[in-house]
Write a protein that holds these residues in place. Structure first.
Motif, PDB file in Angstrom:
ATOM      1  N   ARG A  84       0.907  -1.129   0.101  1.00 36.50           N
ATOM      2  CA  ARG A  84       0.071   0.130   0.061  1.00 36.50           C
ATOM      3  C   ARG A  84       0.797   1.209   0.152  1.00 36.50           C
ATOM      4  O   ARG A  84       0.504   2.220  -0.462  1.00 36.50           O
ATOM      5  CB  ARG A  84      -0.923   0.039   1.212  1.00 36.50           C
ATOM      6  CG  ARG A  84      -2.268  -0.574   0.890  1.00 36.50           C
ATOM      7  CD  ARG A  84      -3.219  -0.748   2.113  1.00 36.50           C
ATOM      8  NE  ARG A  84      -3.201   0.192   3.010  1.00 36.50           N
ATOM      9  CZ  ARG A  84      -3.952  -0.104   4.374  1.00 36.50           C
ATOM     10  NH1 ARG A  84      -4.182  -1.039   4.371  1.00 36.50           N
ATOM     11  NH2 ARG A  84      -3.636   0.995   4.913  1.00 36.50           N
ATOM     12  N   ARG A  87       1.914   1.532  -3.813  1.00 39.30           N
ATOM     13  CA  ARG A  87       1.035   1.765  -4.771  1.00 39.30           C
ATOM     14  C   ARG A  87       0.410   3.442  -4.538  1.00 39.30           C
ATOM     15  O   ARG A  87       0.525   3.990  -3.482  1.00 39.30           O
ATOM     16  CB  ARG A  87      -0.412   1.238  -4.442  1.00 39.30           C
ATOM     17  CG  ARG A  87      -0.478  -0.387  -4.731  1.00 39.30           C
ATOM     18  CD  ARG A  87      -1.769  -1.014  -4.249  1.00 39.30           C
ATOM     19  NE  ARG A  87      -1.574  -2.443  -4.259  1.00 39.30           N
ATOM     20  CZ  ARG A  87      -2.156  -3.075  -3.157  1.00 39.30           C
ATOM     21  NH1 ARG A  87      -3.072  -2.782  -2.385  1.00 39.30           N
ATOM     22  NH2 ARG A  87      -1.910  -4.550  -3.224  1.00 39.30           N
ATOM     23  N   GLY A  88       0.457   3.897  -5.668  1.00 34.14           N
ATOM     24  CA  GLY A  88       0.085   5.205  -5.675  1.00 34.14           C
ATOM     25  C   GLY A  88       1.197   6.294  -5.315  1.00 34.14           C
ATOM     26  O   GLY A  88       1.427   7.319  -6.111  1.00 34.14           O
ATOM     27  N   GLN A 110     -10.349  17.679  -2.865  1.00 33.74           N
ATOM     28  CA  GLN A 110     -10.519  16.663  -1.769  1.00 33.74           C
ATOM     29  C   GLN A 110      -9.724  15.419  -2.155  1.00 33.74           C
ATOM     30  O   GLN A 110      -9.091  14.669  -1.419  1.00 33.74           O
ATOM     31  CB  GLN A 110     -11.909  16.282  -1.437  1.00 33.74           C
ATOM     32  CG  GLN A 110     -12.488  17.236  -0.686  1.00 33.74           C
ATOM     33  CD  GLN A 110     -14.037  17.300  -0.642  1.00 33.74           C
ATOM     34  OE1 GLN A 110     -14.635  16.481  -1.383  1.00 33.74           O
ATOM     35  NE2 GLN A 110     -14.593  18.032   0.035  1.00 33.74           N
ATOM     36  N   GLU A 114      -6.320  14.079  -0.356  1.00 30.06           N
ATOM     37  CA  GLU A 114      -6.447  12.930   0.569  1.00 30.06           C
ATOM     38  C   GLU A 114      -5.401  11.731  -0.027  1.00 30.06           C
ATOM     39  O   GLU A 114      -4.756  11.306   0.723  1.00 30.06           O
ATOM     40  CB  GLU A 114      -7.741  12.239   0.304  1.00 30.06           C
ATOM     41  CG  GLU A 114      -7.914  11.069   1.324  1.00 30.06           C
ATOM     42  CD  GLU A 114      -9.367  10.118   0.762  1.00 30.06           C
ATOM     43  OE1 GLU A 114      -9.865  10.318  -0.339  1.00 30.06           O
ATOM     44  OE2 GLU A 114      -9.421   9.090   1.540  1.00 30.06           O
ATOM     45  N   SER A 115      -5.054  11.948  -1.206  1.00 27.71           N
ATOM     46  CA  SER A 115      -4.139  11.124  -1.929  1.00 27.71           C
ATOM     47  C   SER A 115      -2.726  11.313  -1.204  1.00 27.71           C
ATOM     48  O   SER A 115      -1.899  10.682  -0.660  1.00 27.71           O
ATOM     49  CB  SER A 115      -4.056  11.062  -3.255  1.00 27.71           C
ATOM     50  OG  SER A 115      -4.968  10.819  -3.869  1.00 27.71           O
ATOM     51  N   ALA A 118      -2.329  10.703   2.475  1.00 26.48           N
ATOM     52  CA  ALA A 118      -2.245   9.345   2.730  1.00 26.48           C
ATOM     53  C   ALA A 118      -0.991   8.753   2.407  1.00 26.48           C
ATOM     54  O   ALA A 118      -0.587   7.843   3.500  1.00 26.48           O
ATOM     55  CB  ALA A 118      -2.994   8.467   1.876  1.00 26.48           C
ATOM     56  N   HIS A 119      -0.038   9.405   2.114  1.00 23.29           N
ATOM     57  CA  HIS A 119       1.456   8.860   1.820  1.00 23.29           C
ATOM     58  C   HIS A 119       2.229   9.737   2.336  1.00 23.29           C
ATOM     59  O   HIS A 119       3.569   9.121   2.834  1.00 23.29           O
ATOM     60  CB  HIS A 119       1.499   8.802   0.302  1.00 23.29           C
ATOM     61  CG  HIS A 119       0.999   7.607  -0.359  1.00 23.29           C
ATOM     62  ND1 HIS A 119       1.181   6.289  -0.156  1.00 23.29           N
ATOM     63  CD2 HIS A 119      -0.139   7.531  -1.166  1.00 23.29           C
ATOM     64  CE1 HIS A 119       0.309   5.526  -0.851  1.00 23.29           C
ATOM     65  NE2 HIS A 119      -0.668   6.296  -1.412  1.00 23.29           N
ATOM     66  N   LEU A 170       2.363  12.261  -6.431  1.00 18.89           N
ATOM     67  CA  LEU A 170       3.503  11.945  -5.516  1.00 18.89           C
ATOM     68  C   LEU A 170       4.792  11.475  -6.194  1.00 18.89           C
ATOM     69  O   LEU A 170       5.678  10.714  -5.872  1.00 18.89           O
ATOM     70  CB  LEU A 170       3.107  10.535  -4.643  1.00 18.89           C
ATOM     71  CG  LEU A 170       1.782  10.910  -3.866  1.00 18.89           C
ATOM     72  CD1 LEU A 170       0.694  10.135  -3.608  1.00 18.89           C
ATOM     73  CD2 LEU A 170       2.540  11.134  -2.455  1.00 18.89           C
TER      74      LEU A 170
ATOM     75  N   VAL B 219      -5.820   1.425  -6.104  1.00 16.57           N
ATOM     76  CA  VAL B 219      -4.383   1.925  -6.727  1.00 16.57           C
ATOM     77  C   VAL B 219      -3.603   2.845  -6.012  1.00 16.57           C
ATOM     78  O   VAL B 219      -2.266   3.071  -6.118  1.00 16.57           O
ATOM     79  CB  VAL B 219      -4.603   2.061  -8.136  1.00 16.57           C
ATOM     80  CG1 VAL B 219      -3.204   2.613  -8.807  1.00 16.57           C
ATOM     81  CG2 VAL B 219      -5.072   0.925  -9.020  1.00 16.57           C
ATOM     82  N   PHE B 222      -5.053   3.119  -0.726  1.00 18.66           N
ATOM     83  CA  PHE B 222      -5.920   3.258   0.146  1.00 18.66           C
ATOM     84  C   PHE B 222      -6.443   2.179   0.767  1.00 18.66           C
ATOM     85  O   PHE B 222      -6.678   1.053   0.301  1.00 18.66           O
ATOM     86  CB  PHE B 222      -7.057   4.293  -0.012  1.00 18.66           C
ATOM     87  CG  PHE B 222      -6.998   5.766  -0.385  1.00 18.66           C
ATOM     88  CD1 PHE B 222      -5.870   6.096  -0.178  1.00 18.66           C
ATOM     89  CD2 PHE B 222      -7.788   6.360  -1.305  1.00 18.66           C
ATOM     90  CE1 PHE B 222      -5.613   7.640  -0.583  1.00 18.66           C
ATOM     91  CE2 PHE B 222      -7.548   7.673  -1.878  1.00 18.66           C
ATOM     92  CZ  PHE B 222      -6.438   8.201  -1.392  1.00 18.66           C
TER      93      PHE B 222
END
Lengths: 328, 323
Positions: A84, A87-88, A110, A114-115, A118-119, A170, B219, B222
């Motif tokens: 996880r 990913r992203g 948003q 959020e993305s 999250a990282h 990212l 992807v 999350f």
């Protein structure tokens, strides 16, 4: 150094009729900043390959063999938590339909913020600044107002730009684009392609482009892979394959392109259809549709033969290369 | 003058409808439908009156029905003001113990609404969590949770409530039950009817799960719970809103039925159902108002909520919405 190395990847699906394998013996490498195209008809396993690389296959699919080495880590066996975090942030993905990839009830901002959060440990404010900057990078006009809009307020092309911005958010090392232009019309398609190409080159991002559009592929990639019924049938430099395809299936694909310059010519097609995964023919999977099909094709699955810069899985090519070797 | 200037209002409304968000469109659509329907405006106003009346009951009510020092047994069974023998102090008459009916009804409505809304909030919490989990994870989790829901649905609300109330009374005594009646009723009605929500949420989640934004969220790296609660749940809110409304009416009916049977709110702190129940024995002794007036108040409340729920369902369903 190889950024992504896929070795003998095999994906299986557990079904009532038994185990089926939509992906068999797929191997390729991708260097940092390199762009690779994957082409094939619907059902060839392209999208499954994309999800398998991220180890995101949903039940009943699973990776039943092989390795996916990304940055020297095997994604096929990594823990969910480590996956996880990759990913992203390290590997991003762009989907086919920008109408549905964005969440309809969240503003673009948003979703981007959020993305980011999250990282990375950053404040909402800083995340917003980065998001606006990325929107500017994908040439969205007045990004500071667009960021507070909902996806349905944007046009299709604009939305695909947003998904590209989210993918770049990212600063990933690799972007997997699954038919990124299929849902767009031709003029917008051209804009998105050149944008994606520019961004990949300027940020030195690796790209795996999955498509069934040879024209898009030839513009964007240096190397390409042709897939048929879950296997790679031809792999090599894009230019070489398009100018001088070895595998009968690739030849068929290229010949099936409509010729705009000669009006009135009949559209060529490859007879038959991609076999269902339960009934993949024995030997070479393409043999029932192949005009050069020989006796051996129905019995033995062809291995890879090197021909020029390409590697091809075809008995005919193998014979041809062997006979040329004898002549020399 | 050019055309654009001639038509400024039309142009502006077009621009606005293009600019407002998804929620905005929904809101605009609701407000639009609302303004056009006089009957719904009436229903909504009536509900508002109910809500305000129960919220400000202590301020509005001329008497405090819970305060025994304000009650005089000599005032018992006085008819409403408009009947012969009505007392100007008591607008809607008094009950058998001499309590002012108007004040008692205000307090009763307050309790009925409190239990209705409280129970449905609990149902929503349970139902959404379970439905979301079942729909998102699917497979064995889904089968297990939905079978539990089926089992739960096969018990009638009243039966479970009667058993729960009886057990509590037997275990902790009448006095403690009287104190905690509101909480107990909320818990019982709330826990019994969650499958309604779970099923609705699950169905919507199954549809939403197919969409690419869920894939895209995965992807992005999350986790499941974030995708479930932040990404999928907001997309399933319209059907939830509808059953939320309808379930409040159901919960109020359930509470009223229990109280009527003498298993709900105690007589000292009556809800509408308990009021009807206490007036029921006087209905043939000419004191009809003790049962009938709270009855009318209850029926009207349920009717208004149900009508609003039906209207919401029609509005939120694109197939029903006509321009």
């Amino acid at each position: 150094m190889a950024l992504l190395e896929v070795r003998n990847l095999e994906v299986s699906f557990r079904t009532r009729e038994g185990i089926i394998k939509p992906l068999r013996d797929v191997s390729f490498t991708l260097n940092q900043g390199e762009r690779l195209g994957i082409i094939g008809e619907s059902g060839a396993g392209k999208s499954i390959l994309a999800f398998a690389i991220l180890n995101l296959l949903s039940r009943p699919g699973y990776i039943s063999g092989g390795q996916v080495l990304f940055d020297n880590q095997d994604l096929a066996t990594l823990s969910e938590k480590r996956l996880r975090s990759i990913r992203g942030s390290r590997v991003a993905m762009i989907f086919q339909d920008p109408m549905t990839t964005l969440n309809p009830v969240m503003t673009i901002g948003q979703q981007m913020i959020e993305s980011l959060r999250a990282h990375r440990k950053i404040s909402r404010k800083d995340a917003r600044v980065i998001a606006i900057q990325k929107l500017k990078q994908v040439q969205i006009p007045s990004p500071a107002t667009r960021i507070d809009q909902y996806p349905h307020e944007l046009s299709g092309g604009m939305r695909q730009r947003v998904t590209i911005a989210i993918a770049l958010l990212l600063d990933p090392l690799l972007i997997i684009a699954d038919e990124p232009t299929t849902a767009l019309d031709v003029t917008i398609q051209a804009e998105i392609i050149s944008l994606l190409l520019d961004l990949c080159v300027s940020n030195n991002v690796g790209l795996v482009l999955i498509t069934h559009d040879l024209c898009v592929l030839s513009q964007m990639t240096r190397r390409m892979i042709v897939m048929y019924a879950g296997r790679i049938v031809e792999q090599g430099p894009t230019k070489e394959i398009i100018n001088d395809a070895q595998h009968p299936y690739t030849q068929g694909l290229i010949n099936a392109l409509p010729q705009l310059s000669i009006p009135g010519t009949e559209l060529k097609q490859i007879p038959g259809a991609v076999p269902g995964l339960q009934h993949v023919p024995s030997g070479c999977a393409f043999n029932p549709r192949c005009e050069f099909s020989m006796d051996i094709c129905t019995r033995v699955e062809p291995g890879f033969t090197c021909s020029g810069g390409c590697s091809v899985a075809c008995h005919m090519v193998e014979e041809l290369v062997n006979s040329m070797g004898e002549d020399l | 003058m050019n055309n654009a200037e001639l038509n400024p209002i039309k142009d502006r409304s077009m621009v606005e409808s293009a600019v407002v968000g998804n929620k905005g469109v929904l809101r605009a659509q609701l407000i639009d439908g609302f303004k056009r329907d006089k009957f719904i405006i009436f229903c909504f106003s009536l509900l508002l009156v109910y809500l305000l009346a129960s919220l400000f009951a202590p301020v509005i009510a001329p008497f405090n029905p819970y305060d025994l020092s304000q009650v005089d047994i000599l005032d018992a069974e006085l008819p409403p003001l408009w009947e012969e023998g009505g007392d100007p102090r008591f607008l809607l008459g008094t009950d058998a113990q001499g309590r002012d009916m108007f004040s008692t009804i205000l307090y009763g409505t307050r309790i009925s609404l409190l239990i209705g809304v409280g129970a449905v909030l609990l149902q929503t919490l349970l139902g959404v969590a379970i439905g979301l989990t079942a729909g998102y994870f699917g497979g064995k989790v889904d089968s297990l949770l939905m079978r539990i829901a089926d089992i739960q649905l096969s018990f009638s609300t009243l039966m479970v409530a009667i058993i729960a109330a009886a057990v509590f009374r037997a275990a902790f005594g009448e006095e403690l039950y009287g104190e905690l009646a509101v909480v107990i009723l909320i818990l019982v009605i709330g826990t019994v009817e969650w499958p309604q929500f779970a099923r609705t949420v699950r169905a919507s989640v199954l549809a939403e799960k197919q969409k690419e934004y869920v894939e895209a969220a995965r992807v992005m790296g999350f986790g499941s719970s974030r995708i479930m609660w932040r990404h999928i749940l907001p997309n399933t809110l319209s059907p939830l809103l509808v059953i939320f409304t309808l379930q409040i009416a159901n919960a109020i009916i359930a509470e009223a039925s229990l109280s009527f049977l003498g298993l709900g709110m105690p007589v000292s702190e009556p809800s509408l159902g308990a009021l009807i129940s206490s007036g029921f024995e006087y209905i043939f002794s000419e004191s009809w108002w003790i049962a009938v007036i709270p009855g009318v108040v209850l029926v009207l409340l349920i009717l208004v909520i149900n009508l609003l729920g039906d209207w919401l369902r029609d509005m939120l369903n694109p197939k029903f919405y006509r321009m």
